[in-house]
Design a protein around this motif. Structure first.
Motif, PDB file in Angstrom:
ATOM      1  N   VAL A   1      -1.958  -8.431  20.485  1.00 15.89           N
ATOM      2  CA  VAL A   1      -2.622  -7.216  19.987  1.00 15.89           C
ATOM      3  C   VAL A   1      -1.516  -6.203  19.718  1.00 15.89           C
ATOM      4  CG1 VAL A   1      -4.736  -7.600  21.322  1.00 15.89           C
ATOM      5  CG2 VAL A   1      -2.905  -6.151  22.267  1.00 15.89           C
ATOM      6  N   ARG A   2      -1.879  -5.083  19.110  1.00 15.72           N
ATOM      7  CA  ARG A   2      -0.879  -4.035  18.889  1.00 15.72           C
ATOM      8  C   ARG A   2      -1.185  -2.848  19.800  1.00 15.72           C
ATOM      9  NH1 ARG A   2       0.590  -0.693  13.287  1.00 15.72           N
ATOM     10  NH2 ARG A   2       2.063   0.690  14.326  1.00 15.72           N
ATOM     11  N   ALA A   3      -0.126  -2.200  20.287  1.00 13.77           N
ATOM     12  CA  ALA A   3      -0.297  -0.965  21.062  1.00 13.77           C
ATOM     13  C   ALA A   3       0.591   0.101  20.456  1.00 13.77           C
ATOM     14  CB  ALA A   3       0.093  -1.195  22.511  1.00 13.77           C
TER      15      ALA A   3
ATOM     16  N   LEU B   1      -8.397   5.647  -3.111  1.00 15.61           N
ATOM     17  CA  LEU B   1      -8.905   4.930  -1.945  1.00 15.61           C
ATOM     18  C   LEU B   1      -7.813   4.051  -1.353  1.00 15.61           C
ATOM     19  CD1 LEU B   1     -11.444   4.372  -0.249  1.00 15.61           C
ATOM     20  CD2 LEU B   1     -11.895   2.415  -1.726  1.00 15.61           C
ATOM     21  N   ASP B   2      -7.539   4.256  -0.067  1.00 12.63           N
ATOM     22  CA  ASP B   2      -6.627   3.373   0.664  1.00 12.63           C
ATOM     23  C   ASP B   2      -7.464   2.199   1.167  1.00 12.63           C
ATOM     24  OD1 ASP B   2      -5.125   2.038   2.512  1.00 12.63           O
ATOM     25  OD2 ASP B   2      -4.337   3.826   3.500  1.00 12.63           O
ATOM     26  N   ALA B   3      -7.309   1.063   0.497  1.00 14.29           N
ATOM     27  CA  ALA B   3      -8.127  -0.113   0.825  1.00 14.29           C
ATOM     28  C   ALA B   3      -7.337  -1.143   1.628  1.00 14.29           C
ATOM     29  CB  ALA B   3      -8.674  -0.735  -0.454  1.00 14.29           C
ATOM     30  N   ALA B   4      -6.250  -0.688   2.281  1.00  8.84           N
ATOM     31  CA  ALA B   4      -5.406  -1.629   3.036  1.00  8.84           C
ATOM     32  C   ALA B   4      -6.220  -2.411   4.068  1.00  8.84           C
ATOM     33  CB  ALA B   4      -4.260  -0.886   3.722  1.00  8.84           C
ATOM     34  N   GLN B   5      -7.191  -1.720   4.707  1.00 13.41           N
ATOM     35  CA  GLN B   5      -7.966  -2.384   5.764  1.00 13.41           C
ATOM     36  C   GLN B   5      -9.361  -2.777   5.305  1.00 13.41           C
ATOM     37  OE1 GLN B   5      -6.454  -3.410   8.304  1.00 13.41           O
ATOM     38  NE2 GLN B   5      -4.754  -2.011   8.724  1.00 13.41           N
ATOM     39  N   SER B   6      -9.685  -2.578   4.036  1.00 10.12           N
ATOM     40  CA  SER B   6     -11.013  -3.003   3.574  1.00 10.12           C
ATOM     41  C   SER B   6     -10.926  -4.198   2.628  1.00 10.12           C
ATOM     42  CB  SER B   6     -11.753  -1.847   2.892  1.00 10.12           C
ATOM     43  OG  SER B   6     -11.042  -1.378   1.758  1.00 10.12           O
TER      44      SER B   6
ATOM     45  N   CYS C   1      -4.498   0.534  22.618  1.00 10.47           N
ATOM     46  CA  CYS C   1      -4.345  -0.893  22.318  1.00 10.47           C
ATOM     47  C   CYS C   1      -5.333  -1.194  21.208  1.00 10.47           C
ATOM     48  CB  CYS C   1      -4.779  -1.727  23.520  1.00 10.47           C
ATOM     49  SG  CYS C   1      -3.426  -2.231  24.532  1.00 10.47           S
ATOM     50  N   ARG C   2      -4.990  -2.120  20.349  1.00 10.82           N
ATOM     51  CA  ARG C   2      -5.898  -2.406  19.240  1.00 10.82           C
ATOM     52  C   ARG C   2      -5.983  -3.901  19.004  1.00 10.82           C
ATOM     53  NH1 ARG C   2      -3.782  -1.104  13.337  1.00 10.82           N
ATOM     54  NH2 ARG C   2      -2.663  -3.018  13.833  1.00 10.82           N
ATOM     55  N   MET C   3      -7.200  -4.429  19.043  1.00 13.21           N
ATOM     56  CA  MET C   3      -7.403  -5.811  18.596  1.00 13.21           C
ATOM     57  C   MET C   3      -7.985  -5.765  17.198  1.00 13.21           C
ATOM     58  SD  MET C   3     -10.972  -7.312  19.930  1.00 13.21           S
ATOM     59  CE  MET C   3     -11.237  -7.898  18.281  1.00 13.21           C
TER      60      MET C   3
ATOM     61  N   THR D   1       0.829  -1.212   0.000  1.00 15.82           N
ATOM     62  CA  THR D   1       0.000   0.000   0.000  1.00 15.82           C
ATOM     63  C   THR D   1       0.858   1.255   0.000  1.00 15.82           C
ATOM     64  OG1 THR D   1      -1.611  -1.236   1.311  1.00 15.82           O
ATOM     65  CG2 THR D   1      -1.886   1.141   1.220  1.00 15.82           C
ATOM     66  N   THR D   2       1.874   1.280   0.838  1.00 17.34           N
ATOM     67  CA  THR D   2       2.730   2.462   0.957  1.00 17.34           C
ATOM     68  C   THR D   2       3.349   2.785  -0.393  1.00 17.34           C
ATOM     69  OG1 THR D   2       3.209   1.819   3.225  1.00 17.34           O
ATOM     70  CG2 THR D   2       4.743   3.373   2.214  1.00 17.34           C
ATOM     71  N   ASP D   3       3.885   1.780  -1.028  1.00 19.75           N
ATOM     72  CA  ASP D   3       4.512   1.945  -2.330  1.00 19.75           C
ATOM     73  C   ASP D   3       3.484   2.429  -3.365  1.00 19.75           C
ATOM     74  OD1 ASP D   3       6.835   1.689  -3.907  1.00 19.75           O
ATOM     75  OD2 ASP D   3       6.140  -0.225  -4.700  1.00 19.75           O
TER      76      ASP D   3
ATOM     77  N   PHE E   1      -3.819  -1.463  -2.032  1.00 22.93           N
ATOM     78  CA  PHE E   1      -3.856  -2.395  -0.900  1.00 22.93           C
ATOM     79  C   PHE E   1      -2.612  -3.269  -0.886  1.00 22.93           C
ATOM     80  CE2 PHE E   1      -4.992  -6.512  -2.807  1.00 22.93           C
ATOM     81  CZ  PHE E   1      -5.625  -6.158  -3.985  1.00 22.93           C
ATOM     82  N   SER E   2      -2.403  -3.945   0.243  1.00 21.36           N
ATOM     83  CA  SER E   2      -1.211  -4.775   0.463  1.00 21.36           C
ATOM     84  C   SER E   2      -1.584  -6.247   0.462  1.00 21.36           C
ATOM     85  CB  SER E   2      -0.595  -4.477   1.833  1.00 21.36           C
ATOM     86  OG  SER E   2      -0.185  -3.142   1.923  1.00 21.36           O
ATOM     87  N   GLY E   3      -0.728  -7.077  -0.113  1.00 27.76           N
ATOM     88  CA  GLY E   3      -0.973  -8.514  -0.079  1.00 27.76           C
ATOM     89  C   GLY E   3      -0.919  -9.104   1.316  1.00 27.76           C
ATOM     90  N   HIS E   4       0.041  -8.621   2.119  1.00 27.66           N
ATOM     91  CA  HIS E   4       0.268  -9.300   3.404  1.00 27.66           C
ATOM     92  C   HIS E   4      -0.898  -9.160   4.374  1.00 27.66           C
ATOM     93  CE1 HIS E   4       1.230  -5.843   6.117  1.00 27.66           C
ATOM     94  NE2 HIS E   4       1.489  -5.247   4.967  1.00 27.66           N
ATOM     95  N   LYS E   5      -1.792  -8.184   4.124  1.00 26.25           N
ATOM     96  CA  LYS E   5      -2.954  -8.043   5.007  1.00 26.25           C
ATOM     97  C   LYS E   5      -4.110  -8.925   4.540  1.00 26.25           C
ATOM     98  CE  LYS E   5      -1.955  -3.228   6.336  1.00 26.25           C
ATOM     99  NZ  LYS E   5      -1.175  -3.379   7.552  1.00 26.25           N
TER     100      LYS E   5
HETATM  101  N1  C6P Z   1      -1.172  -0.590   8.742  1.00 30.25           N
HETATM  102  C1  C6P Z   1      -1.263  -1.416  11.003  1.00 30.25           C
HETATM  103  O1  C6P Z   1      -0.871  -2.122  11.943  1.00 30.25           O
HETATM  104  P1  C6P Z   1       1.886  -1.324   4.200  1.00 30.25           P
HETATM  105  O2  C6P Z   1       2.749  -1.161   5.413  1.00 30.25           O
HETATM  106  O3  C6P Z   1       2.409  -0.572   3.007  1.00 30.25           O
HETATM  107  O4  C6P Z   1       1.520  -2.740   3.912  1.00 30.25           O
HETATM  108  O5  C6P Z   1       0.472  -0.654   4.594  1.00 30.25           O
HETATM  109  C2  C6P Z   1       0.421   0.683   5.007  1.00 30.25           C
HETATM  110  C3  C6P Z   1      -0.961   1.032   5.465  1.00 30.25           C
HETATM  111  C4  C6P Z   1      -1.687   1.955   4.727  1.00 30.25           C
HETATM  112  N2  C6P Z   1      -2.952   2.258   5.049  1.00 30.25           N
HETATM  113  C5  C6P Z   1      -3.565   1.695   6.096  1.00 30.25           C
HETATM  114  C6  C6P Z   1      -4.985   2.055   6.387  1.00 30.25           C
HETATM  115  C7  C6P Z   1      -2.874   0.779   6.891  1.00 30.25           C
HETATM  116  O6  C6P Z   1      -3.499   0.224   7.928  1.00 30.25           O
HETATM  117  C8  C6P Z   1      -1.545   0.445   6.574  1.00 30.25           C
HETATM  118  C9  C6P Z   1      -0.744  -0.505   7.436  1.00 30.25           C
HETATM  119  C10 C6P Z   1      -0.567  -1.520   9.674  1.00 30.25           C
HETATM  120  O7  C6P Z   1      -2.211  -0.657  11.126  1.00 30.25           O
HETATM  121  C11 C6P Z   1       0.914  -1.372   9.821  1.00 30.25           C
HETATM  122  S1  C6P Z   1       1.399   0.228  10.394  1.00 30.25           S
END
Ligand code: C6P
Length: 411
Positions: free
Chosen positions: A359-361, A198-203, A379-381, A93-95, A221-225
């Motif tokens: 969880v992450r904090a 649209l930043d779809a990293a979390q959707s 803190c985030r679950m 996503t960042t890239d 979006f990112s593959g690893h998520k």
């Molecule tokens: N959020 C979290 O713990 P990358 O690192 O490029 O895969 O994703 C970046 C990124 C961009 N937008 C949103 C909404 C994100 O949540 C993230 C990554 C992780 O919340 C790592 S900080």
């Protein structure tokens, strides 16, 4: 029979620690665990057709090139894109957002223009726009969330002006889990002639996402998520926009022809993919999408909705807890931020870790949102469809021990 227990597909989730416990992994917004079909796809690639895609004429190079390009088509289908050529492979996503901000943004934004983002943004969808504004003389404006943590269409209507060139907004907040009304916001942005990223990293990992139905111009979006390896991601862009953009990274694999003084680039998306590509990541992403489609994105949304309601109920029963953000059902996903009265979130996370609960904090790379909420950290679950009620029970039980373990008296 509908399958309900997915943990068996994820070797890491079955692994036992020194105390015989499996991890209650509730940090899926940070990254997700990998199912066996993804691990197998990567192993098969290395064992049977590892080669540099788009380079050789020999068998395994042709095979990896075909596999690589096949995934482009899978991704297009997964997000409802009209054409695989609208899919650019990136590192994440960042890239992807940096590519859009530098390559599209620098040509589209000028002195006196406006860029509109939101206070919810992850730094990855903030810093590239902040720098773009600084470099071009544009102004960066912010959409403010309502009490539930959502950006409303009314707020967008107020902040959009004829000078707005780009609206870059998250679909789902990585801190609050709220789902923004993107279709409405995109329609308003287009009325003003702005382009929407649209930043779809979390959707994309959690709810069905359709770029044509939402009518967004770019999506990242990112593959690893979403079960795939790290180091691979996607930038979707409407064809006419990608066509107009200059490649950002220059190097091998992106040209029709080079002379000593000139270059003619390949068309999009290949002109954006310079250098040896992350074939392992892309092949893993293809296997991840196959797996997700087999479970079904509507089923994933349904499972997570049920687990989220269960978690909200369980966490509400922990005394001294403060939950951030609001809403249930379609307006939020399985990300829940919280704090315990008088306890630093890092201490809470450490106590939870001692119970095998992950969880992450911290500030979650969203410091302007933390400032807006009046906290330094939470803190985030965060859930995925493979979590269970038992994971949540373990979290709630461990939370009830936090103040006592830290010597702060009963909870
Ligand atoms: N959020 C979290 O713990 P990358 O690192 O490029 O895969 O994703 C970046 C990124 C961009 N937008 C949103 C909404 C994100 O949540 C993230 C990554 C992780 O919340 C790592 S900080």
């Amino acid at each position: 029979m509908v399958k309900t227990d997915y943990k068996g597909d994820f070797p890491l989730l079955l692994q036992k620690d020194g105390q015989g416990r499996a991890i209650a992994y509730l940090d899926n917004a940070a990254t997700t665990q990998k199912p066996r079909p993804v691990i197998d796809a990567v192993r098969t690639y290395y064992e049977t057709y590892n080669a540099n895609p788009h380079r050789g004429a020999y068998d395994i190079s042709v095979r990896v090139t075909e596999a690589f390009e096949e995934v482009r088509g899978k991704v297009a289908r997964f997000i409802g894109a009209a054409d695989p050529e609208e899919i650019v492979f990136t590192a994440g996503t960042t890239d992807s957002i940096n590519l859009a901000a530098l390559s599209y943004g620098e040509q589209a934004v000028g002195q006196g223009d406006e860029i509109l983002i939101s206070v919810l943004e992850h730094h990855s969808n903030l810093l590239p726009w902040q720098r773009l504004a600084r470099r071009t003389g544009a102004t960066l404006h912010y959409l403010i969330p309502d009490e539930s943590g959502r950006i409303t269409a009314e707020e967008a209507a107020q902040k959009l002006t004829p000078r707005t060139k780009i609206v870059a907004i998250t679909h789902v907040s990585n801190v609050l889990g709220c789902v923004n009304p993107i279709r409405d916001i995109a329609a308003l942005a287009h009325e003003k002639g702005a382009v929407v990223l649209l930043d779809a990293a979390q959707s994309a990992p959690h709810i069905p996402v359709d770029v044509q139905a939402l009518d967004v111009d770019f999506l990242a979006f990112s593959g690893h998520k979403l079960l795939a390896p790290a180091g691979v991601g996607i930038l979707y862009g409407k064809k006419e926009l990608l066509r107009r953009m200059e490649p950002l990274r220059l190097g091998g694999g992106i040209v029709e022809e080079v002379t000593q003084q000139t270059v003619r680039y390949l068309d999009a998306p290949w002109k954006f993919e310079a250098g040896t590509q992350n074939a392992e990541g892309v092949i893993g992403l293809g296997a991840a999408i196959d797996y997700l489609e087999e479970v079904g994105m509507p089923a994933i949304q349904e499972i997570e909705g049920r687990l989220t309601r269960y978690a909200l109920e369980k966490l509400s029963g922990v005394s001294g807890i403060r939950l951030y953000g609001g809403g249930t059902g379609g307006t939020r996903t399985g990300i829940i931020s919280f704090n315990i009265d008088g306890v630093h979130p890092h201490d809470t996370a450490t106590v939870l870790a001692s119970h095998g609960v992950a969880v992450r904090a911290g500030h979650h790379c969203a410091q302007p949102l933390m400032a807006h909420m009046g906290v330094n950290a939470t803190c985030r679950m965060s859930l995925y469809f493979y979590n269970t009620e038992e994971d949540i029970d373990r979290l709630a039980a461990a939370l009830k021990t936090v103040r006592g373990v830290l010597g702060l008296g009963p909870q």
